[in-house]
Motif scaffolding. Structure first.
Motif, PDB file in Angstrom:
ATOM      1  N   TRP A 171      -9.412  -4.162   2.108  1.00 37.38           N
ATOM      2  CA  TRP A 171     -10.267  -4.428   3.280  1.00 37.38           C
ATOM      3  C   TRP A 171      -9.551  -3.991   4.557  1.00 37.38           C
ATOM      4  N   VAL A 172      -8.280  -4.347   4.639  1.00 35.51           N
ATOM      5  CA  VAL A 172      -7.490  -3.898   5.792  1.00 35.51           C
ATOM      6  C   VAL A 172      -7.380  -2.374   5.779  1.00 35.51           C
ATOM      7  N   MET A 173      -7.030  -1.826   4.625  1.00 35.96           N
ATOM      8  CA  MET A 173      -6.725  -0.386   4.559  1.00 35.96           C
ATOM      9  C   MET A 173      -7.911   0.496   4.950  1.00 35.96           C
ATOM     10  N   VAL A 174      -9.115   0.124   4.507  1.00 39.77           N
ATOM     11  CA  VAL A 174     -10.266   0.992   4.801  1.00 39.77           C
ATOM     12  C   VAL A 174     -10.723   0.847   6.257  1.00 39.77           C
ATOM     13  N   ASN A 175     -10.211  -0.154   6.944  1.00 34.92           N
ATOM     14  CA  ASN A 175     -10.623  -0.386   8.333  1.00 34.92           C
ATOM     15  C   ASN A 175      -9.545   0.064   9.320  1.00 34.92           C
ATOM     16  N   LYS A 176      -9.025   1.247   9.098  1.00 37.57           N
ATOM     17  CA  LYS A 176      -7.980   1.768   9.992  1.00 37.57           C
ATOM     18  C   LYS A 176      -8.474   1.876  11.440  1.00 37.57           C
ATOM     19  N   ARG A 177      -9.646   2.437  11.585  1.00 34.88           N
ATOM     20  CA  ARG A 177     -10.130   2.700  12.953  1.00 34.88           C
ATOM     21  C   ARG A 177     -10.153   1.414  13.791  1.00 34.88           C
ATOM     22  N   ALA A 178     -10.566   0.321  13.183  1.00 33.11           N
ATOM     23  CA  ALA A 178     -10.640  -0.952  13.924  1.00 33.11           C
ATOM     24  C   ALA A 178      -9.253  -1.431  14.356  1.00 33.11           C
ATOM     25  N   HIS A 179      -8.211  -0.959  13.656  1.00 31.96           N
ATOM     26  CA  HIS A 179      -6.841  -1.376  14.004  1.00 31.96           C
ATOM     27  C   HIS A 179      -6.201  -0.450  15.038  1.00 31.96           C
ATOM     28  N   ILE A 180      -6.855   0.654  15.367  1.00 31.05           N
ATOM     29  CA  ILE A 180      -6.304   1.528  16.421  1.00 31.05           C
ATOM     30  C   ILE A 180      -6.748   0.919  17.748  1.00 31.05           C
ATOM     31  N   ASN A 181      -6.144  -0.206  18.031  1.00 28.16           N
ATOM     32  CA  ASN A 181      -6.576  -1.033  19.156  1.00 28.16           C
ATOM     33  C   ASN A 181      -5.377  -1.467  19.986  1.00 28.16           C
ATOM     34  N   THR A 182      -4.476  -2.225  19.362  1.00 27.85           N
ATOM     35  CA  THR A 182      -3.209  -2.549  20.025  1.00 27.85           C
ATOM     36  C   THR A 182      -2.083  -2.061  19.123  1.00 27.85           C
ATOM     37  N   THR A 183      -0.882  -1.984  19.698  1.00 27.35           N
ATOM     38  CA  THR A 183       0.279  -1.573  18.896  1.00 27.35           C
ATOM     39  C   THR A 183       0.448  -2.522  17.715  1.00 27.35           C
ATOM     40  N   LYS A 184       0.318  -3.821  17.960  1.00 25.75           N
ATOM     41  CA  LYS A 184       0.525  -4.802  16.888  1.00 25.75           C
ATOM     42  C   LYS A 184      -0.523  -4.638  15.780  1.00 25.75           C
ATOM     43  N   ASP A 185      -1.783  -4.446  16.172  1.00 23.98           N
ATOM     44  CA  ASP A 185      -2.839  -4.258  15.157  1.00 23.98           C
ATOM     45  C   ASP A 185      -2.524  -3.053  14.265  1.00 23.98           C
ATOM     46  N   LEU A 186      -2.125  -1.968  14.894  1.00 21.09           N
ATOM     47  CA  LEU A 186      -1.869  -0.756  14.113  1.00 21.09           C
ATOM     48  C   LEU A 186      -0.615  -0.910  13.242  1.00 21.09           C
TER      49      LEU A 186
END
Ligand code: SF4
Ligand code: SF4
Length: 332
Positions: free
Chosen positions: A298-313
């Motif tokens: 679930w995390v892995m397929v949602n890369k785009r949503a994590h390109i948000n803050t340094t910590k998220d990415l």
């Protein structure tokens, strides 16, 4: 617009580049309908998945099937069951052709002369007492003797509520036999008394998982973000469940709107014709699902949503690296 390179320093960008070239396309295969254990809470037997069809016994059909799977782009075969080690010829049909991972209860040793670098994930459900209640025997005694020091094996430790406060003993035992460990949580599909998670226990187990990773970083293959996501069922404010699950078999996925999902993912029955709903129990209520692989995917397929803050990415990178280590795409 936020970009990957603007959020990461050189060290993290290098780590990001190492995993972004991987392009993993996994599918899951029931190798057999049989097992040499009958664990209480086993999703396979409790959901009746062992009865959807007779397992295919013709080894030539397995070889042809593996070729067809490769032709549709699968580059990681995850073998489960039942107990795959009851059928070494079927394991070999996959192993000879593509990266293969074999889940096992560890009671039968995978012969290393025949499968030198097959990645083996050995299931463990707790200490001797819990294992005896849930699985009928203390499997660690046997599996650790079979695999001690094996560089291509690790424990898949399913933590139950009864294990709270006791996980360190297990992790230390695993370290002492020279193996690694990855932690996941029991979903208690057969409702065994005392083995369903209460909210306060999920808070406590997250702290305990974090502490184990801090104390045994060479032994525990995990990430704190994974602990957060699996114990809370939340990611970036979204809730895990049927409408978010990435690990649904693609040809029967009719969800609308369609969530981000594993591309080309199928879970096949050992009859080689029937597809199961998802990576785990066909009958599980998704709102109770604690499946570790589904949460990490679930995390892995949602890369785009994590390109948000340094910590998220960075969190996203750590979860992807964890997956890649567990399936031998990058070293421990
Ligand atoms: S060892 Fe695995 S497949 Fe066999 S009964 Fe237990 S959980 Fe199910
Ligand atoms: S049971 Fe779990 S893995 Fe299966 S579809 Fe539901 S949420 Fe996904």
């Amino acid at each position: 617009m936020k970009t990957v390179s603007s959020l990461l320093d050189a060290h993290w960008y290098e780590r990001y580049k190492n995993i972004s070239r991987l392009n993993i396309r996994s599918s899951i295969y029931d190798v057999t309908n049989r097992c040499n254990l009958r664990c209480k809470g086993c999703f396979f037997f409790s959901s009746g998945e062992h009865k959807v069809g007779d397992e295919e016994n013709d080894i030539d059909k397995w070889h042809a099937f593996v070729q067809k799977e490769m032709d549709r782009g699968v580059n990681l075969a995850i073998l489960i069951g039942g107990e795959p080690t009851l059928c070494f010829d079927r394991i070999e049909a996959f192993y000879k052709k593509l990266p293969t991972f074999c889940a096992t209860n560890g009671l039968i040793k995978v012969p290393r002369d025949r499968f030198p670098d097959l990645m083996v994930g050995i299931s463990l459900w707790g200490d001797a007492e819990d294992e005896t209640i849930l699985r009928g025997k203390d499997t660690f005694k046997i599996s650790s003797a079979n695999y001690a020091g094996d560089p291509n094996a690790y424990y898949l430790y399913t933590i139950t509520p009864k294990q709270l406060g006791k996980t360190e003993n297990i992790i230390r035992k695993i370290k002492d036999v020279g193996l690694k460990v990855h932690m996941q949580l029991l979903s208690n599909d057969e409702g065994v008394d005392g083995f369903s998670w209460k909210p306060e226990e999920l808070v406590a187990v997250r702290q305990e998982m974090d502490a184990m990773l801090d104390l045994y970083p060479e032994t525990v293959i995990s990430s704190k973000y994974y602990h957060e996501v699996i114990t809370t069922g939340k990611m970036l404010g979204r809730s895990f469940g049927w409408m978010e699950c990435p690990s649904v078999t693609e040809p029967i996925d009719k969800r609308d709107p369609r969530p981000k999902r594993l591309i080309s993912f199928i879970r096949w029955s050992s009859e080689l014709q029937t597809m199961h709903r998802c990576c785990t129990s066909e009958t599980r209520d998704c709102s109770t699902c604690k499946d570790g692989a589904a949460h990490m995917s679930w995390v892995m397929v949602n890369k785009r949503a994590h390109i948000n803050t340094t910590k998220d990415l960075q969190n996203w990178i750590e979860v992807y690296e964890m997956f890649a280590k567990l399936y031998r795409f990058i070293p421990w």
